[in-house]
Design an enzyme around this catalytic site. Sequence first.
Site, mmCIF file in Angstrom:
data_model
loop_
_atom_site.group_PDB
_atom_site.id
_atom_site.type_symbol
_atom_site.label_atom_id
_atom_site.label_comp_id
_atom_site.label_asym_id
_atom_site.label_seq_id
_atom_site.Cartn_x
_atom_site.Cartn_y
_atom_site.Cartn_z
ATOM 1 N N GLU A 167 0.827 -1.197 0.000
ATOM 2 C CA GLU A 167 0.000 0.000 0.000
ATOM 3 C C GLU A 167 0.867 1.256 0.000
ATOM 4 O O GLU A 167 1.783 1.382 0.822
ATOM 5 C CB GLU A 167 -0.902 0.030 1.242
ATOM 6 C CG GLU A 167 -1.872 -1.127 1.345
ATOM 7 C CD GLU A 167 -2.719 -1.073 2.592
ATOM 8 O OE1 GLU A 167 -3.612 -1.923 2.725
ATOM 9 O OE2 GLU A 167 -2.510 -0.175 3.442
ATOM 10 N N CYS A 168 0.585 2.163 -0.902
ATOM 11 C CA CYS A 168 1.177 3.495 -0.933
ATOM 12 C C CYS A 168 2.703 3.419 -0.849
ATOM 13 O O CYS A 168 3.366 3.070 -1.816
ATOM 14 C CB CYS A 168 0.584 4.360 0.176
ATOM 15 S SG CYS A 168 0.726 6.130 -0.133
#
Length: 476
Positions: free
Chosen positions: A342-343
């Site tokens: 994520e991210c």
Amino acid sequence: MSTEKMKLKLPRLMLAAPASGSGKTMITCGLLRTLRNRGMKVSSFKCGPDYIDPLFHQEVLGIPSRNLDTFFTDGTMTRYLFAKAAGNTDISILEGVMGYYDGAGGDTITASSYELADITKTPVVLIVNAKGMSLSVLPIIQGFLEYRRNSRIQGVILNQVSSGTYQRLKKKIEQEISIEVLGYVPKCPELVIESRHLGLVMPGEVDDMEDKLQKLSELLEETLDIGRLLACAESAPFLERTIPESLNILKENSRYSGLSIGIARDEAFCFFYQDNLELLLELGAELIYFSPLHDSELPTDLSGIILYGGYPELYAEQLSRNYTMRRNIRENIIRGMPCLAECGGFLYLQKSMQDMEGTAWEMAGVFSGKAYKTEQLGRFGYITLTANNDRQLLTKGSSIRGHEYHYFDCTENGRDYCGRKPFGGRQWDCIKGSSSYAAGFPHLYYYSNPEFAAEFLQQCQNYKNARKERFRNETE
């Protein structure tokens, strides 16, 4: 799994405010330390998709703090998650987000502090930054009390006022508005927490954090009516808790017993939802923490890895120079090890990533994209992710909710899920995915669709079984 309803007595209190920057986090941390110093067992929660404020709560209490978000979960699930964490504590403190009535989309109360207080039937104390005001503070308070018929606001704390101003304003407020003023906080710039591009700095970066917390606690013991705040918390009605049907997957949690999942956790990768980790644990997985910054390779015998977000851009050179870890992660994922990223974790898996000065550094190279710094937030806010095809961790058309908040972008963001904003109709394709991994900018909240977490662990189990079978064949 039983769906029997339970009514629980759970003393609780929300600290909310008319706007961001009113002092919620500072006062929440001070109150948490004060209650802990009094020998109370305290649980804490943050309203909304915030990673950093819960880390400050955790610094105060020494135990994980959790998020509660009514965009991610419906009322039944929200109450269940709250009760699960609050059940063995004396009191729960909920820190609001933004302004009390500010919700998703900018013109709704959806996912606002008010909606969470209403769903959990939590008494609220409104923190009002009265700096530069005198009587003008009265109509602000009155407006918040009257905007909704049952605002749940039971008291007020005045921030950044002197003792003399407080005494005068307290008398006028209680006479004219009939709301209790439960204390004040004077100006104390030495106790203010600094900010950076994604929000507050991390607790470990605050000089003399422990000393500041203790001084803040001692100050609040003098300036707040702790007894009345505790009485407000005790006045909370019984809360009805029902186990959501979507958690029937927990009946079979033993199928993942002994499954080791590597979780990246260090200064660069530090943004995660505590409830995400606990769902994986409840499903039977064992979580093994490692550091892409400091460790030379992954822990042994992992069946999957998760790289959450954080500040990898601040440590790009150090991450790049840890070649053995980059190579180890790349080789394992390419060989089929299931992965969630994520991210910041997604950026780390790219061919390269820029640091804050714009210098590009080699990363893990699982994907061929180049991560680069932008000058503004990209695709900011809540998002619903729907699988575009069946060859994903979710079946085609199934969804999971999350949020995005980043100043970086990438030349290759993926097209395996469709991201939709909850209001306004904006949508776009995103996330690189397959039946065994999902990697993209969105931060996912697993309890919005627990089947996502279960399917990821199933893929990890499949990988573990296949690896055992290969080893067996090679040794025969």
